[in-house]
Design a protein around this motif. Sequence first.
Motif, PDB file in Angstrom:
ATOM      1  N   ASN A   1     -15.389  21.323  77.580  1.00 51.60           N
ATOM      2  CA  ASN A   1     -15.574  20.659  76.280  1.00 51.60           C
ATOM      3  C   ASN A   1     -16.873  19.868  76.260  1.00 51.60           C
ATOM      4  OD1 ASN A   1     -13.257  21.601  75.136  1.00 51.60           O
ATOM      5  ND2 ASN A   1     -12.112  19.673  75.266  1.00 51.60           N
ATOM      6  N   ALA A   2     -17.118  19.083  77.318  1.00 52.91           N
ATOM      7  CA  ALA A   2     -18.320  18.260  77.365  1.00 52.91           C
ATOM      8  C   ALA A   2     -19.566  19.142  77.396  1.00 52.91           C
ATOM      9  CB  ALA A   2     -18.284  17.336  78.578  1.00 52.91           C
ATOM     10  N   THR A   3     -19.481  20.262  78.118  1.00 55.13           N
ATOM     11  CA  THR A   3     -20.617  21.191  78.184  1.00 55.13           C
ATOM     12  C   THR A   3     -20.946  21.719  76.795  1.00 55.13           C
ATOM     13  OG1 THR A   3     -19.858  21.865  80.374  1.00 55.13           O
ATOM     14  CG2 THR A   3     -21.470  23.296  79.286  1.00 55.13           C
TER      15      THR A   3
ATOM     16  N   ILE B   1     -29.657  15.906  68.939  1.00 51.62           N
ATOM     17  CA  ILE B   1     -29.044  14.690  69.472  1.00 51.62           C
ATOM     18  C   ILE B   1     -28.816  14.870  70.962  1.00 51.62           C
ATOM     19  CG2 ILE B   1     -26.980  13.218  69.444  1.00 51.62           C
ATOM     20  CD1 ILE B   1     -26.592  13.973  66.522  1.00 51.62           C
ATOM     21  N   LYS B   2     -29.330  13.940  71.771  1.00 49.57           N
ATOM     22  CA  LYS B   2     -29.104  14.035  73.204  1.00 49.57           C
ATOM     23  C   LYS B   2     -27.842  13.285  73.595  1.00 49.57           C
ATOM     24  CE  LYS B   2     -30.411  13.009  77.705  1.00 49.57           C
ATOM     25  NZ  LYS B   2     -30.999  12.049  78.608  1.00 49.57           N
ATOM     26  N   ASN B   3     -26.980  13.947  74.339  1.00 50.72           N
ATOM     27  CA  ASN B   3     -25.829  13.259  74.909  1.00 50.72           C
ATOM     28  C   ASN B   3     -26.313  12.407  76.075  1.00 50.72           C
ATOM     29  OD1 ASN B   3     -23.306  12.492  75.887  1.00 50.72           O
ATOM     30  ND2 ASN B   3     -23.091  14.377  77.091  1.00 50.72           N
TER      31      ASN B   3
ATOM     32  N   ASP C   1     -29.621  15.363  83.552  1.00 50.78           N
ATOM     33  CA  ASP C   1     -29.661  15.727  82.134  1.00 50.78           C
ATOM     34  C   ASP C   1     -29.123  17.121  81.884  1.00 50.78           C
ATOM     35  OD1 ASP C   1     -30.574  13.429  81.011  1.00 50.78           O
ATOM     36  OD2 ASP C   1     -32.692  13.976  81.081  1.00 50.78           O
ATOM     37  N   GLU C   2     -29.321  18.032  82.851  1.00 56.63           N
ATOM     38  CA  GLU C   2     -28.884  19.419  82.646  1.00 56.63           C
ATOM     39  C   GLU C   2     -27.378  19.496  82.408  1.00 56.63           C
ATOM     40  OE1 GLU C   2     -29.947  18.088  85.380  1.00 56.63           O
ATOM     41  OE2 GLU C   2     -28.677  18.662  87.059  1.00 56.63           O
ATOM     42  N   ILE C   3     -26.627  18.537  82.969  1.00 55.11           N
ATOM     43  CA  ILE C   3     -25.177  18.512  82.716  1.00 55.11           C
ATOM     44  C   ILE C   3     -24.904  17.919  81.331  1.00 55.11           C
ATOM     45  CG2 ILE C   3     -22.928  17.733  83.555  1.00 55.11           C
ATOM     46  CD1 ILE C   3     -24.264  17.300  86.302  1.00 55.11           C
TER      47      ILE C   3
ATOM     48  N   THR D   1     -21.041  11.030  83.971  1.00 57.57           N
ATOM     49  CA  THR D   1     -22.275  11.804  84.048  1.00 57.57           C
ATOM     50  C   THR D   1     -23.369  11.049  83.311  1.00 57.57           C
ATOM     51  OG1 THR D   1     -20.956  13.809  83.999  1.00 57.57           O
ATOM     52  CG2 THR D   1     -23.317  14.061  83.650  1.00 57.57           C
ATOM     53  N   ILE D   2     -24.489  10.830  83.985  1.00 62.51           N
ATOM     54  CA  ILE D   2     -25.579  10.044  83.388  1.00 62.51           C
ATOM     55  C   ILE D   2     -26.922  10.719  83.614  1.00 62.51           C
ATOM     56  CG2 ILE D   2     -24.485   7.764  83.492  1.00 62.51           C
ATOM     57  CD1 ILE D   2     -25.890   7.407  86.216  1.00 62.51           C
ATOM     58  N   SER D   3     -27.928  10.202  82.928  1.00 69.04           N
ATOM     59  CA  SER D   3     -29.297  10.694  83.065  1.00 69.04           C
ATOM     60  C   SER D   3     -29.897  10.276  84.393  1.00 69.04           C
ATOM     61  CB  SER D   3     -30.179  10.093  81.983  1.00 69.04           C
ATOM     62  OG  SER D   3     -30.105  10.832  80.827  1.00 69.04           O
TER      63      SER D   3
END
Lengths: 412, 412
Positions: free
Chosen positions: A21-23, A34-36, B10-12, B41-43
């Motif tokens: 889902n997150a992917t 929009i960047k997550n 970021d790729e994730i 998950t973070i940058s």
Amino acid sequence: MKTEIISIGDEILIGQTVNTNATWMGQELAKIGIKNNRTTTISDSYEEITESLKLAESRSNLILITGGLGPTKDDITKKVLCDYFDSKLVLNEEVLSDIQAYFKTRNKPFLEINNMQALLPEKATILRNLVGTASGMWFERNGKVFVSMPGVPYEMKYLMKEGVFPKIKEQFGISELVHRTVLTHGIGESFLADIIEDWENKLRENGLDMAYLPSPGLVKLRVTSTAGNKKLVDEFCDKLYQLIPQYIFGEGKITLQETVANLLIKNKKTLSLAESCTGGYASHLFTKISGSSRFYEGSIVCYSYDIKEKELNVPHDLLLQKGAVSKEIVEILSDEIRKKYRTDYSISISGIAGPSGGTPDKPVGSVWVSVRNEKTVVSKLFNFGNNRERNISQSALAAINLLRELIIKENE
Amino acid sequence: MKTEIISIGDEILIGQTVNTNATWMGQELAKIGIKNNRTTTISDSYEEITESLKLAESRSNLILITGGLGPTKDDITKKVLCDYFDSKLVLNEEVLSDIQAYFKTRNKPFLEINNMQALLPEKATILRNLVGTASGMWFERNGKVFVSMPGVPYEMKYLMKEGVFPKIKEQFGISELVHRTVLTHGIGESFLADIIEDWENKLRENGLDMAYLPSPGLVKLRVTSTAGNKKLVDEFCDKLYQLIPQYIFGEGKITLQETVANLLIKNKKTLSLAESCTGGYASHLFTKISGSSRFYEGSIVCYSYDIKEKELNVPHDLLLQKGAVSKEIVEILSDEIRKKYRTDYSISISGIAGPSGGTPDKPVGSVWVSVRNEKTVVSKLFNFGNNRERNISQSALAAINLLRELIIKENE
């Protein structure tokens, strides 16, 4: 604008479910620019959810929450949200009739517990879910948006597409992005980047974005204009067809085998295969396409020497002399299967899938591929290294791509 | 004990990579009785990483960090960790020679930038990485453990297995768990749970744990003793063989097709297949097994009526009268392919994969399967619903399981 995702569920934390889902949300958000910034996965616990909402509110403008919305007692997200936004539950008549209709059309018994799903927070804007029973809930406070959705992937995707994205675009004033995705086969990402370096630099100078999206055997090039400049996107994408025509097989979401299927159907041609090292996988790629009987007749998986000799007339002495992985043998295989199964085109594949079986002049990963029609035969040697599964899938795709090139050439 | 995972990259976040690292770590932690409480998950940003370390330290005892350890300028996790633990970088001679050896054995040029990878925080215990260039780093402060690992999955897994898990067990006094995983096919999770309800209750009363792990076509039953009571685990698992003998095909990590491959090899028997609706997929399941040439001869994918008639002697009138999806036709197919390809056993499969092509008495998803040897033929009708890909994979697995039962019966 800061965005984050909160995924709720023990099944993700303990690795029973992958957080796809997150992917998906990360990808779809990126498509509208929009960047997550963060994804947090937590337990289905009152304290954990409350604490995560507080932290998210302190740093983000848009908080997308999935999971914890089923009718059972374990699913407490709705209760937490009510308390967090100081809202009471009220019966939503529209949702109640949606849920009743959902069970009716599926011939499933309607249990009392499902009425709970129509009790929704007064302060939320309700996003109707017509593919499940848990509604989406949109909360706003001080310009910050919280959206809660069920964790079932297709329900979440339905709500995102139908309800959430349109409202996000409106709320945050996001202009429509323009994308085009060009699909390539047969060249690695770094080699591709090298060839199109100048093109990419110019593209960026012109205010466009691009991303390399590699997947097994393919590299997708996605070109984006955040300013909605379709003309400029088209101009750059069209140039790619001059720069790397030999590698492009399509655009959008189509697969390599689907482009070949479409070419065969369009030209009213049929196909057969003789597979050795790929052991049925190339045939599977074609037959998993719905409607493949319109072009696909059948295959022989000629794994043993015996089947190659008795069913596809490979001369015993030639097989011993040249080895099964040779130009001579794949050309006999493609010729024999085409005649035997009376098709317009044929594919044959013979290689050393590994991990053992290699020799100094034919290392593991060596694969001969042959494609032909009545007039023309094209054969080619590849090497895909020493991973068996990768070898099988790459060999099948390489063969399918070789056929694609032949069909295009023969039907120009 | 509270545990959390921090994934950096970021790729994730933007969905270019699925966070399978967190999934794997969650699973492996669960196996030694540790629950993962949170995944963030973070940058790859100095501030984000620092902030996340602070939050994690405030609530957890064990913090596992992946990503951000490559030699390029983007990867700043090591710098953050040095500052966070007030540690300076020192050259680790052992790691330097590991890295140089790594490049030498792979015939890759050694670039100066790789020397950076041997500069490591003085205060960390270094976990050697012999499958890559980024070391694991183990920090301790006030009884709390932080472990930093590279994000490349096989490097992370190597470090977890070789360095991290042994140290975690020691540090947190974790006794060795005992597991046994029993593999079933042909029954859904809820039906299975119903049959073994009493057994499951008794198991829990005896202090054991169990989990249902469903995957397409299979349900795995994992029985665990956190007290290390192997005898009790064995006792309960052995009872399963009396309760549901017809559904169990193996234990541990083996696949259904591998159990059949082993049976064929053990009994020195050979196999051929005639596949219609599965279009090569069942053959692929066998041929992706390394060493499949020891038992597998070949297949015909008889997709069209024409191939069924001309290559496998199905009478034209019978085909029209009974339809390709019928007991009569699959029994001819399994008989003909076995004789034609001179094998001991054969499988045939014919069904309506969908999404179209169904009729009232043969709805989409109807599949006839036949397996046989010289003496015995067993045929069975299944229905797997209306998803094409699911139909194909379930039909192949059902046919393979039917063959497994026949081989066992014939070789008892």
